[in-house]
Each structure stands twice: as C-alpha cells, then as structure tokens.
Design an enzyme around this catalytic site. Structure first.
Site, PDB file in Angstrom:
ATOM      1  N   CYS A 154       0.816  -1.228   0.000  1.00 16.34           N
ATOM      2  CA  CYS A 154       0.000   0.000   0.000  1.00 16.34           C
ATOM      3  C   CYS A 154       0.843   1.268   0.000  1.00 16.34           C
ATOM      4  O   CYS A 154       0.347   2.343  -0.313  1.00 16.34           O
ATOM      5  CB  CYS A 154      -0.937   0.015   1.197  1.00 16.34           C
ATOM      6  SG  CYS A 154      -2.090  -1.342   1.176  1.00 16.34           S
TER       7      CYS A 154
ATOM      8  N   ASN B 262     -10.206  -0.188   0.567  1.00 14.73           N
ATOM      9  CA  ASN B 262      -8.743  -0.090   0.494  1.00 14.73           C
ATOM     10  C   ASN B 262      -8.293  -0.593  -0.876  1.00 14.73           C
ATOM     11  O   ASN B 262      -8.365  -1.787  -1.158  1.00 14.73           O
ATOM     12  CB  ASN B 262      -8.144  -0.938   1.625  1.00 14.73           C
ATOM     13  CG  ASN B 262      -6.620  -0.944   1.618  1.00 14.73           C
ATOM     14  OD1 ASN B 262      -5.989  -0.483   0.676  1.00 14.73           O
ATOM     15  ND2 ASN B 262      -6.038  -1.486   2.673  1.00 14.73           N
TER      16      ASN B 262
ATOM     17  N   HIS C 130      -3.329   7.094   3.213  1.00 16.33           N
ATOM     18  CA  HIS C 130      -3.744   5.802   2.653  1.00 16.33           C
ATOM     19  C   HIS C 130      -5.112   5.444   3.229  1.00 16.33           C
ATOM     20  O   HIS C 130      -5.369   5.649   4.416  1.00 16.33           O
ATOM     21  CB  HIS C 130      -2.705   4.730   2.997  1.00 16.33           C
ATOM     22  CG  HIS C 130      -3.136   3.347   2.620  1.00 16.33           C
ATOM     23  ND1 HIS C 130      -3.700   3.053   1.398  1.00 16.33           N
ATOM     24  CD2 HIS C 130      -3.104   2.174   3.315  1.00 16.33           C
ATOM     25  CE1 HIS C 130      -3.984   1.756   1.358  1.00 16.33           C
ATOM     26  NE2 HIS C 130      -3.646   1.213   2.504  1.00 16.33           N
TER      27      HIS C 130
HETATM   28  N1  ACO Z   1     -17.999  -8.867   9.960  1.00 14.80           N
HETATM   29  C1  ACO Z   1     -18.391  -9.166  11.214  1.00 14.80           C
HETATM   30  N2  ACO Z   1     -17.508  -9.478  12.190  1.00 14.80           N
HETATM   31  C2  ACO Z   1     -16.213  -9.467  11.872  1.00 14.80           C
HETATM   32  C3  ACO Z   1     -15.759  -9.165  10.595  1.00 14.80           C
HETATM   33  C4  ACO Z   1     -16.707  -8.864   9.616  1.00 14.80           C
HETATM   34  N3  ACO Z   1     -16.363  -8.529   8.343  1.00 14.80           N
HETATM   35  N4  ACO Z   1     -14.411  -9.241  10.593  1.00 14.80           N
HETATM   36  C5  ACO Z   1     -14.033  -9.577  11.836  1.00 14.80           C
HETATM   37  N5  ACO Z   1     -15.131  -9.725  12.607  1.00 14.80           N
HETATM   38  C6  ACO Z   1     -15.193 -10.108  14.005  1.00 14.80           C
HETATM   39  C7  ACO Z   1     -13.994 -10.906  14.446  1.00 14.80           C
HETATM   40  O1  ACO Z   1     -14.149 -12.263  14.106  1.00 14.80           O
HETATM   41  C8  ACO Z   1     -14.000 -10.658  15.918  1.00 14.80           C
HETATM   42  O2  ACO Z   1     -14.953 -11.513  16.507  1.00 14.80           O
HETATM   43  P1  ACO Z   1     -14.597 -12.335  17.842  1.00 14.80           P
HETATM   44  O3  ACO Z   1     -14.337 -11.261  18.878  1.00 14.80           O
HETATM   45  O4  ACO Z   1     -15.814 -13.137  18.069  1.00 14.80           O
HETATM   46  O5  ACO Z   1     -13.364 -13.115  17.509  1.00 14.80           O
HETATM   47  C9  ACO Z   1     -14.523  -9.233  16.050  1.00 14.80           C
HETATM   48  O6  ACO Z   1     -15.173  -8.943  14.798  1.00 14.80           O
HETATM   49  C10 ACO Z   1     -13.458  -8.201  16.288  1.00 14.80           C
HETATM   50  O7  ACO Z   1     -12.405  -8.456  15.364  1.00 14.80           O
HETATM   51  P2  ACO Z   1     -11.132  -7.573  15.340  1.00 14.80           P
HETATM   52  O8  ACO Z   1     -10.172  -8.130  14.347  1.00 14.80           O
HETATM   53  O9  ACO Z   1     -10.660  -7.349  16.734  1.00 14.80           O
HETATM   54  O10 ACO Z   1     -11.756  -6.195  14.799  1.00 14.80           O
HETATM   55  P3  ACO Z   1     -11.065  -4.817  14.633  1.00 14.80           P
HETATM   56  O11 ACO Z   1     -11.823  -3.793  15.367  1.00 14.80           O
HETATM   57  O12 ACO Z   1      -9.584  -4.893  14.871  1.00 14.80           O
HETATM   58  O13 ACO Z   1     -11.292  -4.502  13.090  1.00 14.80           O
HETATM   59  C11 ACO Z   1     -10.085  -4.554  11.034  1.00 14.80           C
HETATM   60  C12 ACO Z   1     -10.747  -5.377  12.129  1.00 14.80           C
HETATM   61  C13 ACO Z   1     -11.156  -3.723  10.357  1.00 14.80           C
HETATM   62  C14 ACO Z   1      -9.431  -5.508  10.051  1.00 14.80           C
HETATM   63  C15 ACO Z   1      -9.020  -3.620  11.676  1.00 14.80           C
HETATM   64  O14 ACO Z   1      -8.203  -4.345  12.541  1.00 14.80           O
HETATM   65  C16 ACO Z   1      -8.156  -2.941  10.644  1.00 14.80           C
HETATM   66  O15 ACO Z   1      -8.605  -2.101   9.891  1.00 14.80           O
HETATM   67  N6  ACO Z   1      -6.861  -3.262  10.642  1.00 14.80           N
HETATM   68  C17 ACO Z   1      -5.933  -2.631   9.738  1.00 14.80           C
HETATM   69  C18 ACO Z   1      -6.089  -3.234   8.375  1.00 14.80           C
HETATM   70  C19 ACO Z   1      -5.226  -2.516   7.427  1.00 14.80           C
HETATM   71  O16 ACO Z   1      -4.951  -1.332   7.590  1.00 14.80           O
HETATM   72  N7  ACO Z   1      -4.747  -3.169   6.423  1.00 14.80           N
HETATM   73  C20 ACO Z   1      -3.842  -2.472   5.562  1.00 14.80           C
HETATM   74  C21 ACO Z   1      -3.570  -3.280   4.469  1.00 14.80           C
HETATM   75  S1  ACO Z   1      -2.378  -2.406   3.613  1.00 14.80           S
HETATM   76  C22 ACO Z   1      -1.815  -3.356   2.352  1.00 14.80           C
HETATM   77  O17 ACO Z   1      -0.621  -3.368   2.132  1.00 14.80           O
HETATM   78  C23 ACO Z   1      -2.800  -4.172   1.560  1.00 14.80           C
END
Ligand code: ACO
Length: 328
Positions: free
Chosen positions: A115, A285, A255
């Site tokens: 990214c 994203n 980003h």
């Molecule tokens: N729908 C419903 N529930 C979900 C979903 C979904 N799509 N995805 C995860 N959950 C659940 C999980 O299973 C978890 O449930 P549990 O507590 O029963 O296990 C709960 O939601 C909380 O999950 P977390 O992973 O703790 O959620 P979080 O608030 O951290 O959000 C997210 C997840 C959106 C992925 C966040 O962590 C994030 O944005 N991280 C950064 C991602 C990012 O920036 N990526 C960059 C990529 S850059 C590149 O190079 C491609």
C-alpha cells in the site's frame, strides 16, 4: 541553486464500474453493513471484471494524468508502476503500459511496497528528475486486490477494492514541487500482512491452491496498531524536513485502509475534516492506488490547486511506510 524542482504536472485515476456493497457481503459471509461501516468506514468498493487486469486500469489512469499534464506519451523518459497485483510475474505491468500508452522512448519497471508503493514510486520519480536523468516520469499505482482476496474470509474480504491512480512528475518552479519524503520499512512485521504462495519460496502447487495460499493474509489488529503509529511518525518527519507546520497543510491525503486510522491521523494533526481526503466509504482499500486516487479526486473537485501544500502519508505490507510533502 536550480530554479526548478521535481513536482506533479498532472493527476489521473481509473476505477471499475462494478460496485460491491456491504449488502452484497451480507449474502457472502457472516457480516453486517453495521459492523463494516462502524469498524472500517467502508460502504462499497469497486471490482474489476474477470477478463480485466491491472494494466487495463493503470493504462487509463496514466492516460488521464498525461492528458491533464498536457504531456505527450512519446516525451516520457520512464514509467514506474507500483503494484502487488501485476498482470503476471513478468513482463512488468509498467512495460505493458509503456507499449499500450505509446511511450516509445520510456524505460519501464514495477516497484513493490504494497500500500506504500505509490509513495516509494513518486519519491523515486522525483529523484530521477532532480538528478537530471529523466525529464518526465509517469508514476502509476494500480492494484486489483480482488484477485488476491479470499471471499470466504470475513476478516479481510470486506476491506479491499480495485483501482488505479497516476501522476506525471516533471520540472516545476523551485518554490513548488516535492519538498520532502520519508520512507521506511520494518521487515520483522512482514508476517502481519502477506501473500504466502506464488513466489519462489512457495511456488504454485495443488497444495498451495488447496490451502488457499494465493490469497492475502492479514493480522488486522497488529496492522492497525502499526498503521496509527507509523502514519503519525512519518507525517511528522516529512513536515519537519519540509519546514512546514501543521497549519501549512492544505490537504492531508492518507492511505485509505480504515476510517479509524484516518481519524487518528486527523486528530494527531488537529485538522478539520475538510482538510483530509477520504474516499474509503466509496472504494475501500485499493492498496497502492488509494493515495493517488484520493489526490486526483481532490484536484478534479477543486479542493486543492496550484500553490496548495499537500501531505501524503501511507503504510502497508513489508511492513512499510512513507510520506511526501508537495506544493502543487
Ligand atoms: N464482519 C463481522 N464481524 C467481523 C468481521 C466482519 N467482516 N471481521 C471480523 N469480525 C469479528 C472478528 O471475528 C472478531 O470476533 P470475535 O471477537 O468473536 O473473535 C470481532 O469482529 C473483532 O475483530 P477484530 O479483528 O478485533 O476487529 P477490529 O476492530 O480490529 O477490526 C479490522 C478489524 C477492520 C481488520 C481492523 O483491525 C483494521 O482495519 N486493521 C488494519 C487493516 C489494514 O490497515 N490493512 C492495511 C492493508 S495495507 C496493504 O498493504 C494491503
């Protein structure tokens, strides 16, 4: 001192027409519109047709940037394409674009920093121009993350979309153009965000396909924590090098990975919402292309114009981060 610097001569972007909404995901995996909107800020994203490839969108974005810059493709010296989803391992997507865009004199290469790829590529382009080796460089950032997204994994599939953004880098008056860059990497966090198979360590095999190893894997929470810290630190460094204060920022272009990460950056720099470019609600994203797409929309929408000070900042797989301070 030279009376010119490397700067942005024109911007362009290209997105697929097909929209995938949160309601579509409710039918595919165990998720809800409410969870996706509150946890990520994403409402919909674009996905390319099966017969399309990254270079199709890179080409369109590049053509649009050249048009706005009023630069003839035949006058390009170099094409840099930032992507982690090239059409194929080789030839490079940049070479495919070089042929189709008619850049007969240009060299071409791909650059991979996930990214953060656009910021790495634009920094390289500025260095090529300021060294005198090139006069005009087309930088394209293009990714079809739909091709490496596991649509059975709710933790990742709702996040990503496809798109391309481009800028033409060339000479601008010395008080405009790129004032500072900040690039960094912490490879020890590579396992937080990666594509296990398809490279030399794990070539494609029945085992890799059966194990769904050609899809992106991500530790969301670790990536989130890294992103908030890395974006703030990188933007601080680039401001210091440019000699700009927070009040000098006309537009922050972060980003687009998660609205909560963008909000953390906005608050850190105490910026009003109108000084932060946000497209994540519409496009999700889109990896390397998210910053140049957001920049292009801001330019075309008249939010920024000549003389304005823009800070672009991002992070991604690698792990990597980067920032650029540019006066348009
Ligand atoms: N729908 C419903 N529930 C979900 C979903 C979904 N799509 N995805 C995860 N959950 C659940 C999980 O299973 C978890 O449930 P549990 O507590 O029963 O296990 C709960 O939601 C909380 O999950 P977390 O992973 O703790 O959620 P979080 O608030 O951290 O959000 C997210 C997840 C959106 C992925 C966040 O962590 C994030 O944005 N991280 C950064 C991602 C990012 O920036 N990526 C960059 C990529 S850059 C590149 O190079 C491609």
């Amino acid at each position: 001192m030279a009376n010119w610097k490397a700067g942005i001569l024109g911007t362009g972007s290209a997105l697929p027409d097909q929209v995938l909404t949160n309601a579509d995901f409710e039918r595919m995996v165990d998720t809800s519109d409410e969870w996706i909107v509150t946890r990520t800020g994403i409402r919909e994203r674009r996905v390319a047709k099966p017969e399309e490839a990254t270079s199709d969108y890179a080409l369109l974005a590049g053509q649009r940037a050249l048009e706005r810059a009023a630069v003839d493709p035949a006058d390009l010296d170099l094409i840099l394409c930032a992507t982690v989803t090239p059409d194929m391992m080789f030839p490079s997507t940049a070479s495919l674009v070089q042929d189709r865009i008619g850049a007969k004199r240009a060299g071409a290469m791909d650059l991979s920093a996930a990214c953060t790829g656009f910021l790495y590529a634009v920094s390289a382009a500025a260095a090529f121009v300021e060294s005198g080796q090139c006069r005009r460089v087309l930088v394209v950032a293009a990714d079809l993350l739909s091709r490496i997204t596991d649509y059975t994994d709710r933790k990742t599939c709702v996040l990503f979309g496809d798109g391309a953004g481009a800028v033409v880098v060339g000479e601008v008056p010395a008080d405009h153009g790129f004032q500072a860059f900040d690039l960094g990497s912490d490879g020890s966090g590579g396992h937080y965000l990666y594509l296990p198979a398809g490279g030399s360590r794990q070539p494609a095999s029945e085992h890799s396909v059966g194990g769904r190893m050609h899809f992106l894997k991500m530790e969301g929470q670790e990536t989130f924590k890294f992103a908030v810290k890395a974006m703030a630190a990188s933007a601080e460094r680039v401001l210091a090098t440019a000699g700009w204060g927070r009040d000098d920022i006309d537009l922050l272009v972060p980003h687009q990975a998660n609205i909560r990460i963008i909000e953390a950056a906005r608050k850190r720099f105490d910026l009003p919402a109108e000084k932060v470019a946000v497209t994540i609600d519409k496009y999700g994203n889109t990896s390397a292309s998210s910053i140049p797409i957001a920049l292009d929309e801001a330019v075309r929408g008249g939010r920024v114009g000549p003389g304005d000070r823009v800070v672009m900042v991002g992070f991604g797989g690698g792990l990597t981060w980067g920032a650029a301070a540019v006066r348009l």
